[in-house]
Design a protein around this motif. Structure first.
Motif, short mmCIF file in Angstrom:
data_model
loop_
_atom_site.label_atom_id
_atom_site.label_comp_id
_atom_site.label_asym_id
_atom_site.label_seq_id
_atom_site.Cartn_x
_atom_site.Cartn_y
_atom_site.Cartn_z
N HIS A 43 0.86 -1.28 -0.05
CA HIS A 43 0.08 -0.02 -0.02
C HIS A 43 0.76 1.15 -0.03
CE1 HIS A 43 0.77 -0.37 4.42
NE2 HIS A 43 0.39 1.00 4.33
N GLU A 44 0.17 2.27 -0.57
CA GLU A 44 1.12 3.54 -0.50
C GLU A 44 -0.21 4.69 -0.37
OE1 GLU A 44 4.21 5.20 0.09
OE2 GLU A 44 4.56 3.38 -1.09
N ILE A 45 0.68 5.71 0.17
CA ILE A 45 -0.30 7.14 0.25
C ILE A 45 0.09 8.09 -0.55
CG2 ILE A 45 0.98 7.76 2.34
CD1 ILE A 45 -1.29 8.95 3.60
N PHE A 46 -0.67 8.90 -0.96
CA PHE A 46 -0.76 9.91 -2.15
C PHE A 46 -1.42 11.11 -1.69
CE2 PHE A 46 -0.23 5.82 -4.23
CZ PHE A 46 0.99 5.93 -4.82
N ALA A 47 -1.12 12.30 -2.24
CA ALA A 47 -1.75 13.53 -1.87
C ALA A 47 -1.31 14.67 -3.07
CB ALA A 47 -1.61 14.13 -0.79
N SER A 48 -2.19 15.62 -3.15
CA SER A 48 -1.72 16.92 -4.13
C SER A 48 -2.70 17.83 -3.75
CB SER A 48 -1.94 16.34 -5.52
OG SER A 48 -3.15 16.25 -5.90
N PRO A 49 -2.21 19.00 -3.91
CA PRO A 49 -3.01 20.28 -3.88
C PRO A 49 -4.32 20.36 -4.83
CG PRO A 49 -0.71 20.87 -4.13
CD PRO A 49 -0.62 19.48 -4.44
N GLU A 50 -4.08 19.87 -6.13
CA GLU A 50 -5.20 19.80 -6.99
C GLU A 50 -6.40 18.72 -6.72
OE1 GLU A 50 -1.59 20.99 -8.93
OE2 GLU A 50 -2.08 19.20 -7.82
N LEU A 51 -6.13 17.49 -5.83
CA LEU A 51 -6.82 16.61 -5.44
C LEU A 51 -7.71 17.11 -4.42
CD1 LEU A 51 -7.98 13.86 -5.43
CD2 LEU A 51 -6.35 13.10 -4.16
N SER A 52 -6.78 17.74 -3.49
CA SER A 52 -7.54 18.64 -2.35
C SER A 52 -8.63 19.48 -2.88
CB SER A 52 -6.64 19.04 -1.36
OG SER A 52 -5.86 18.14 -0.80
N SER A 53 -8.09 20.24 -3.78
CA SER A 53 -9.10 21.44 -4.32
C SER A 53 -10.46 20.74 -4.96
CB SER A 53 -8.39 22.17 -5.41
OG SER A 53 -7.42 22.88 -4.79
N TRP A 54 -10.19 19.84 -5.85
CA TRP A 54 -11.24 18.99 -6.59
C TRP A 54 -12.28 18.51 -5.39
CZ3 TRP A 54 -13.65 14.24 -6.65
CH2 TRP A 54 -14.52 14.15 -7.91
N CYS A 55 -11.81 17.99 -4.35
CA CYS A 55 -12.52 17.50 -3.25
C CYS A 55 -13.41 18.26 -2.42
CB CYS A 55 -11.66 16.71 -2.37
SG CYS A 55 -11.29 15.04 -3.02
N LYS A 56 -12.77 19.39 -2.22
CA LYS A 56 -13.25 20.63 -1.60
C LYS A 56 -14.44 21.10 -2.21
CE LYS A 56 -9.44 22.21 1.38
NZ LYS A 56 -8.65 22.95 1.83
N GLU A 57 -14.29 21.36 -3.64
CA GLU A 57 -15.13 21.73 -4.36
C GLU A 57 -16.28 20.88 -4.71
OE1 GLU A 57 -15.32 22.41 -9.36
OE2 GLU A 57 -13.80 23.22 -8.40
N ASN A 58 -16.24 19.68 -4.73
CA ASN A 58 -17.20 18.72 -4.88
C ASN A 58 -17.87 18.32 -3.63
OD1 ASN A 58 -17.59 18.12 -7.87
ND2 ASN A 58 -15.40 18.22 -7.68
N PHE A 59 -17.20 18.55 -2.57
CA PHE A 59 -17.63 17.94 -1.20
C PHE A 59 -17.35 18.75 -0.19
CE2 PHE A 59 -15.95 14.12 -3.67
CZ PHE A 59 -17.22 13.49 -3.87
N PRO A 60 -17.90 20.11 -0.38
CA PRO A 60 -17.67 21.10 0.68
C PRO A 60 -18.08 20.64 2.06
CG PRO A 60 -19.46 21.73 -0.81
CD PRO A 60 -18.92 20.43 -1.28
N ALA A 61 -19.19 19.84 2.23
CA ALA A 61 -19.79 19.60 3.72
C ALA A 61 -18.70 18.90 4.57
CB ALA A 61 -21.21 18.81 3.35
N VAL A 62 -17.83 18.09 3.93
CA VAL A 62 -17.15 17.28 4.45
C VAL A 62 -15.99 18.05 5.27
CG1 VAL A 62 -15.14 15.39 4.38
CG2 VAL A 62 -17.50 15.21 3.09
N PHE A 63 -15.63 19.50 4.66
CA PHE A 63 -14.82 20.16 5.12
C PHE A 63 -14.90 21.12 6.03
CE2 PHE A 63 -13.07 18.37 1.27
CZ PHE A 63 -11.88 18.09 1.59
N ILE A 64 -16.18 20.92 6.80
CA ILE A 64 -16.69 21.77 7.98
C ILE A 64 -16.49 20.95 9.29
CG2 ILE A 64 -18.84 22.82 8.96
CD1 ILE A 64 -18.11 24.02 6.34
N THR A 65 -15.72 21.52 10.15
CA THR A 65 -15.50 20.80 11.31
C THR A 65 -16.85 20.73 12.34
OG1 THR A 65 -15.02 22.74 12.60
CG2 THR A 65 -13.11 21.76 11.43
N LYS A 66 -16.53 19.98 13.23
CA LYS A 66 -17.66 19.62 14.02
C LYS A 66 -18.08 20.86 14.65
CE LYS A 66 -14.69 17.51 17.59
NZ LYS A 66 -14.38 16.32 18.09
#
Length: 171
Positions: free
Chosen positions: A137-160
């Motif tokens: 297994h391996e872990i990956f990340a990128s600013p573009e992936l984070s931006s895409w996810c924030k744009e498409n799933f904004p509710a997930v990025f609201i803290t409790k």
């Protein structure tokens, strides 16, 4: 006398480190490099078709492939870099793509997560299974992936606490 004690202690530490390394190495599958090569081959060939042919599960987010640009997601997954920047991630939401045609399969896990350091971001894992056992297994990340996810799933990025989260992943 103190130098002799120091050297003895240093020798003991070196022996313990060597034994720890050898024990960890013995738990790696014999074909580990081949498995990692196969894992990277999967990463480099992620396409919309590959993702949509997988079993798709979403947790704590509304993932509707008909309403999202999956080509763009596949591109960001292919282009993401290997990272170990997030320690002990705690997922707030996840999307799983599992290729399940045989006992030799892979799983791509996209996780919206935070860490003990309260850093928020998006990472994804590729897990490779042989005979229903995870072998790499391996872990990956990128600013573009984070931006895409924030744009498409904004509710997930609201803290409790109702505050918006921000990405602080090192690349």
């Amino acid at each position: 006398m103190p130098l002799k004690n120091f050297l003895t202690l240093l020798l003991c530490v070196a022996v313990i480190c060597l034994l720890t390394f050898l024990m960890a190495k013995s738990h790696e599958p014999k074909n580990y490099n081949e498995y990692m090569s196969e894992l990277n081959q999967i990463k480099n060939t992620i396409t919309k078709e590959l993702l949509l042919n997988c079993k798709i599960e979403a947790r704590n987010c509304d993932f509707d492939p008909d309403k999202l640009n999956i080509d763009e997601l596949a591109k960001y997954l292919r282009e993401a870099e290997c990272t170990s920047a997030l320690n002990h991630p705690e997922p707030h939401g996840s999307i799983y793509f599992t290729e399940t045609k045989t006992e030799n399969y892979f799983k791509i896990r996209i996780e919206f997560c935070s860490t003990w350091e309260e850093k928020i971001g998006v990472v994804y894992y590729i897990d490779l299974y042989k005979n229903n056992k995870r072998v790499a297994h391996e872990i990956f990340a990128s600013p573009e992936l984070s931006s895409w996810c924030k744009e498409n799933f904004p509710a997930v990025f609201i803290t409790k606490w109702g505050k918006k989260c921000f990405t602080r992943i090192k690349f």
